[in-house]
Design a protein around this motif. Sequence first.
Motif, PDB file in Angstrom:
ATOM      1  N   LYS A 109      86.589  57.315  27.197  1.00  0.00           N
ATOM      2  CA  LYS A 109      87.649  57.940  26.427  1.00  0.00           C
ATOM      3  C   LYS A 109      88.679  56.872  26.038  1.00  0.00           C
ATOM      4  O   LYS A 109      88.852  55.874  26.750  1.00  0.00           O
ATOM      5  CB  LYS A 109      88.345  59.047  27.231  1.00  0.00           C
ATOM      6  CG  LYS A 109      87.485  60.286  27.451  1.00  0.00           C
ATOM      7  CD  LYS A 109      88.302  61.379  28.136  1.00  0.00           C
ATOM      8  CE  LYS A 109      87.488  62.655  28.289  1.00  0.00           C
ATOM      9  NZ  LYS A 109      88.280  63.754  28.914  1.00  0.00           N
ATOM     10  N   THR A 110      89.350  57.100  24.924  1.00  0.00           N
ATOM     11  CA  THR A 110      90.369  56.172  24.447  1.00  0.00           C
ATOM     12  C   THR A 110      91.731  56.849  24.492  1.00  0.00           C
ATOM     13  O   THR A 110      91.887  57.993  24.054  1.00  0.00           O
ATOM     14  CB  THR A 110      90.076  55.717  23.006  1.00  0.00           C
ATOM     15  OG1 THR A 110      88.779  55.103  22.960  1.00  0.00           O
ATOM     16  CG2 THR A 110      91.118  54.704  22.548  1.00  0.00           C
ATOM     17  N   TRP A 111      92.713  56.120  25.020  1.00  0.00           N
ATOM     18  CA  TRP A 111      94.069  56.642  25.159  1.00  0.00           C
ATOM     19  C   TRP A 111      95.042  55.710  24.455  1.00  0.00           C
ATOM     20  O   TRP A 111      94.879  54.483  24.482  1.00  0.00           O
ATOM     21  CB  TRP A 111      94.448  56.774  26.631  1.00  0.00           C
ATOM     22  CG  TRP A 111      93.483  57.620  27.405  1.00  0.00           C
ATOM     23  CD1 TRP A 111      92.380  57.197  28.088  1.00  0.00           C
ATOM     24  CD2 TRP A 111      93.523  59.044  27.541  1.00  0.00           C
ATOM     25  NE1 TRP A 111      91.732  58.278  28.655  1.00  0.00           N
ATOM     26  CE2 TRP A 111      92.407  59.424  28.328  1.00  0.00           C
ATOM     27  CE3 TRP A 111      94.390  60.039  27.088  1.00  0.00           C
ATOM     28  CZ2 TRP A 111      92.147  60.736  28.682  1.00  0.00           C
ATOM     29  CZ3 TRP A 111      94.129  61.354  27.432  1.00  0.00           C
ATOM     30  CH2 TRP A 111      93.021  61.693  28.217  1.00  0.00           C
ATOM     31  N   LEU A 112      96.044  56.271  23.851  1.00  0.00           N
ATOM     32  CA  LEU A 112      97.091  55.499  23.183  1.00  0.00           C
ATOM     33  C   LEU A 112      98.409  55.718  23.924  1.00  0.00           C
ATOM     34  O   LEU A 112      98.970  56.815  23.902  1.00  0.00           O
ATOM     35  CB  LEU A 112      97.233  55.928  21.727  1.00  0.00           C
ATOM     36  CG  LEU A 112      98.403  55.290  20.967  1.00  0.00           C
ATOM     37  CD1 LEU A 112      98.244  53.777  20.883  1.00  0.00           C
ATOM     38  CD2 LEU A 112      98.553  55.900  19.582  1.00  0.00           C
ATOM     39  N   PHE A 113      98.897  54.676  24.587  1.00  0.00           N
ATOM     40  CA  PHE A 113     100.175  54.722  25.296  1.00  0.00           C
ATOM     41  C   PHE A 113     101.269  54.207  24.367  1.00  0.00           C
ATOM     42  O   PHE A 113     101.059  53.246  23.625  1.00  0.00           O
ATOM     43  CB  PHE A 113     100.102  53.886  26.570  1.00  0.00           C
ATOM     44  CG  PHE A 113      99.167  54.440  27.598  1.00  0.00           C
ATOM     45  CD1 PHE A 113      99.639  55.248  28.621  1.00  0.00           C
ATOM     46  CD2 PHE A 113      97.805  54.169  27.538  1.00  0.00           C
ATOM     47  CE1 PHE A 113      98.778  55.775  29.574  1.00  0.00           C
ATOM     48  CE2 PHE A 113      96.923  54.694  28.476  1.00  0.00           C
ATOM     49  CZ  PHE A 113      97.419  55.507  29.498  1.00  0.00           C
ATOM     50  N   VAL A 114     102.436  54.835  24.425  1.00  0.00           N
ATOM     51  CA  VAL A 114     103.506  54.513  23.487  1.00  0.00           C
ATOM     52  C   VAL A 114     104.874  54.598  24.144  1.00  0.00           C
ATOM     53  O   VAL A 114     105.055  55.251  25.172  1.00  0.00           O
ATOM     54  CB  VAL A 114     103.507  55.485  22.278  1.00  0.00           C
ATOM     55  CG1 VAL A 114     102.262  55.307  21.422  1.00  0.00           C
ATOM     56  CG2 VAL A 114     103.659  56.937  22.741  1.00  0.00           C
ATOM     57  N   GLU A 115     105.824  53.912  23.524  1.00  0.00           N
ATOM     58  CA  GLU A 115     107.228  54.230  23.726  1.00  0.00           C
ATOM     59  C   GLU A 115     107.538  55.451  22.885  1.00  0.00           C
ATOM     60  O   GLU A 115     107.224  55.486  21.692  1.00  0.00           O
ATOM     61  CB  GLU A 115     108.132  53.085  23.285  1.00  0.00           C
ATOM     62  CG  GLU A 115     109.611  53.460  23.252  1.00  0.00           C
ATOM     63  CD  GLU A 115     110.464  52.497  22.451  1.00  0.00           C
ATOM     64  OE1 GLU A 115     111.597  52.879  22.089  1.00  0.00           O
ATOM     65  OE2 GLU A 115     110.012  51.368  22.172  1.00  0.00           O
ATOM     66  N   ALA A 116     108.139  56.468  23.488  1.00  0.00           N
ATOM     67  CA  ALA A 116     108.587  57.659  22.765  1.00  0.00           C
ATOM     68  C   ALA A 116     110.113  57.662  22.813  1.00  0.00           C
ATOM     69  O   ALA A 116     110.709  57.949  23.855  1.00  0.00           O
ATOM     70  CB  ALA A 116     108.022  58.915  23.407  1.00  0.00           C
ATOM     71  N   VAL A 153     101.656  59.322  26.244  1.00  0.00           N
ATOM     72  CA  VAL A 153     100.264  59.000  25.939  1.00  0.00           C
ATOM     73  C   VAL A 153      99.664  60.055  25.013  1.00  0.00           C
ATOM     74  O   VAL A 153      99.972  61.248  25.118  1.00  0.00           O
ATOM     75  CB  VAL A 153      99.431  58.886  27.245  1.00  0.00           C
ATOM     76  CG1 VAL A 153      99.363  60.215  28.003  1.00  0.00           C
ATOM     77  CG2 VAL A 153      98.032  58.352  26.958  1.00  0.00           C
ATOM     78  N   PHE A 154      98.826  59.589  24.093  1.00  0.00           N
ATOM     79  CA  PHE A 154      97.984  60.437  23.249  1.00  0.00           C
ATOM     80  C   PHE A 154      96.527  60.235  23.654  1.00  0.00           C
ATOM     81  O   PHE A 154      96.138  59.129  24.068  1.00  0.00           O
ATOM     82  CB  PHE A 154      98.077  60.038  21.770  1.00  0.00           C
ATOM     83  CG  PHE A 154      99.391  60.313  21.103  1.00  0.00           C
ATOM     84  CD1 PHE A 154      99.598  61.506  20.425  1.00  0.00           C
ATOM     85  CD2 PHE A 154     100.396  59.361  21.102  1.00  0.00           C
ATOM     86  CE1 PHE A 154     100.801  61.750  19.769  1.00  0.00           C
ATOM     87  CE2 PHE A 154     101.604  59.594  20.445  1.00  0.00           C
ATOM     88  CZ  PHE A 154     101.801  60.800  19.780  1.00  0.00           C
ATOM     89  N   ASN A 202      97.570  65.634  21.319  1.00  0.00           N
ATOM     90  CA  ASN A 202      97.920  66.109  22.661  1.00  0.00           C
ATOM     91  C   ASN A 202      98.886  65.146  23.384  1.00  0.00           C
ATOM     92  O   ASN A 202      98.659  64.753  24.529  1.00  0.00           O
ATOM     93  CB  ASN A 202      96.662  66.317  23.512  1.00  0.00           C
ATOM     94  CG  ASN A 202      95.679  67.278  22.877  1.00  0.00           C
ATOM     95  OD1 ASN A 202      96.078  68.255  22.246  1.00  0.00           O
ATOM     96  ND2 ASN A 202      94.393  66.999  23.006  1.00  0.00           N
ATOM     97  N   TYR A 203      99.978  64.790  22.704  1.00  0.00           N
ATOM     98  CA  TYR A 203     100.949  63.893  23.312  1.00  0.00           C
ATOM     99  C   TYR A 203     101.541  64.491  24.583  1.00  0.00           C
ATOM    100  O   TYR A 203     101.842  65.672  24.661  1.00  0.00           O
ATOM    101  CB  TYR A 203     102.093  63.584  22.342  1.00  0.00           C
ATOM    102  CG  TYR A 203     103.219  62.838  23.027  1.00  0.00           C
ATOM    103  CD1 TYR A 203     103.121  61.478  23.245  1.00  0.00           C
ATOM    104  CD2 TYR A 203     104.344  63.519  23.499  1.00  0.00           C
ATOM    105  CE1 TYR A 203     104.131  60.790  23.915  1.00  0.00           C
ATOM    106  CE2 TYR A 203     105.355  62.835  24.161  1.00  0.00           C
ATOM    107  CZ  TYR A 203     105.243  61.476  24.371  1.00  0.00           C
ATOM    108  OH  TYR A 203     106.233  60.823  25.046  1.00  0.00           O
ATOM    109  N   PHE A 257      97.958  60.614  33.286  1.00  0.00           N
ATOM    110  CA  PHE A 257      99.205  61.379  33.228  1.00  0.00           C
ATOM    111  C   PHE A 257     100.154  61.169  34.405  1.00  0.00           C
ATOM    112  O   PHE A 257     101.355  61.377  34.266  1.00  0.00           O
ATOM    113  CB  PHE A 257      98.893  62.877  33.112  1.00  0.00           C
ATOM    114  CG  PHE A 257      98.040  63.213  31.925  1.00  0.00           C
ATOM    115  CD1 PHE A 257      98.490  62.989  30.634  1.00  0.00           C
ATOM    116  CD2 PHE A 257      96.761  63.736  32.092  1.00  0.00           C
ATOM    117  CE1 PHE A 257      97.714  63.294  29.534  1.00  0.00           C
ATOM    118  CE2 PHE A 257      95.974  64.049  30.995  1.00  0.00           C
ATOM    119  CZ  PHE A 257      96.448  63.819  29.715  1.00  0.00           C
ATOM    120  N   LYS A 258      99.642  60.746  35.554  1.00  0.00           N
ATOM    121  CA  LYS A 258     100.497  60.653  36.737  1.00  0.00           C
ATOM    122  C   LYS A 258     100.470  59.235  37.292  1.00  0.00           C
ATOM    123  O   LYS A 258      99.398  58.688  37.573  1.00  0.00           O
ATOM    124  CB  LYS A 258     100.038  61.651  37.805  1.00  0.00           C
ATOM    125  CG  LYS A 258     100.999  61.762  38.984  1.00  0.00           C
ATOM    126  CD  LYS A 258     100.566  62.859  39.952  1.00  0.00           C
ATOM    127  CE  LYS A 258     101.542  62.981  41.117  1.00  0.00           C
ATOM    128  NZ  LYS A 258     101.126  64.043  42.061  1.00  0.00           N
TER     129      LYS A 258
END
Length: 288
Positions: A61-68, A80-81, A90-91, A135-136
């Motif tokens: 699976k691919t995940w996109l982590f970001v500054e929000a 993360v998306f 699904n942010y 997520f955790k």
Amino acid sequence: MWKWYHSKILRKLIHIGDWSVAIRTINGETLEKNSGAPFVPVANTDKYWFADPILFENNEKTWLFVEAFDKTKYKGELGVFEVLDGICQNYKTILEKDYHLSYPYIFKDGNNIYMLPESGNGRVLTLYKAVDFPFKWELDCVLNTGEAFRDSTPYISNNELYIFTYERTDKNRFFHTFKCYNYRFDIKEKKIVLIDSFDDINKNMRSAGWVSYKNGNIIRVSQKCDKIYGEGLLFWTVPSEKCDWKKASLLKTVLGKDVFIQGLGHPITIHTYSRTTKYEVIDYRVRK
């Protein structure tokens, strides 16, 4: 009055929008070789704009982590998306502090997945470990306190953790390479063994995301900030032995005009880049 009125109109006409993130599927050559196909925007929300994208693959699976960046609190959180068929969806927020967070760099060591976010505003450098990826997260150790390091980027070589990081004081800018011993277990064992400062190129050495290794060299991306913050991306290669940055060679410069955002055109600024085997991402700002 005339000058004030017209300067106000001019500022509105050239207003640059919030930071945003865009993604594209890798088809053939990657960004440092060819600007290629358009990037597809990841929509900001009423609450957040997104920046500092870091891609990570895990269990197919691919995940996109970001500054929000929370527009109401005026500080960054981390989120993360999930990336499905090139669409970020699904942010979910994964980490929030009472100080600004950004640049959630994700890396794997053995069976563990770690996150090293930027928390320079809190004057602390902390390492987190995933307890329920993605997520955790729990605090693994505090690597440094009292200094404002920016966009710290780790890599592992011979079972040792190295960190590229950037520090800006009132008068100077410094690019550092840290080497940490036994970072998984006891922060007291951490030692800084290399601190390199290059006055002539420091303003262009702040990390911009992706790091890789090829033919005995480290390939990394930094921010080009000669004229403005986020002017572009610089792709570098440096011999991995001793991380001798004085021998770094510039491979490619990518500016906003070299990139195309679907439906928006060429961005004014870009300053973070990341990729996996399937996708590559940037963050950008466009003129409104």
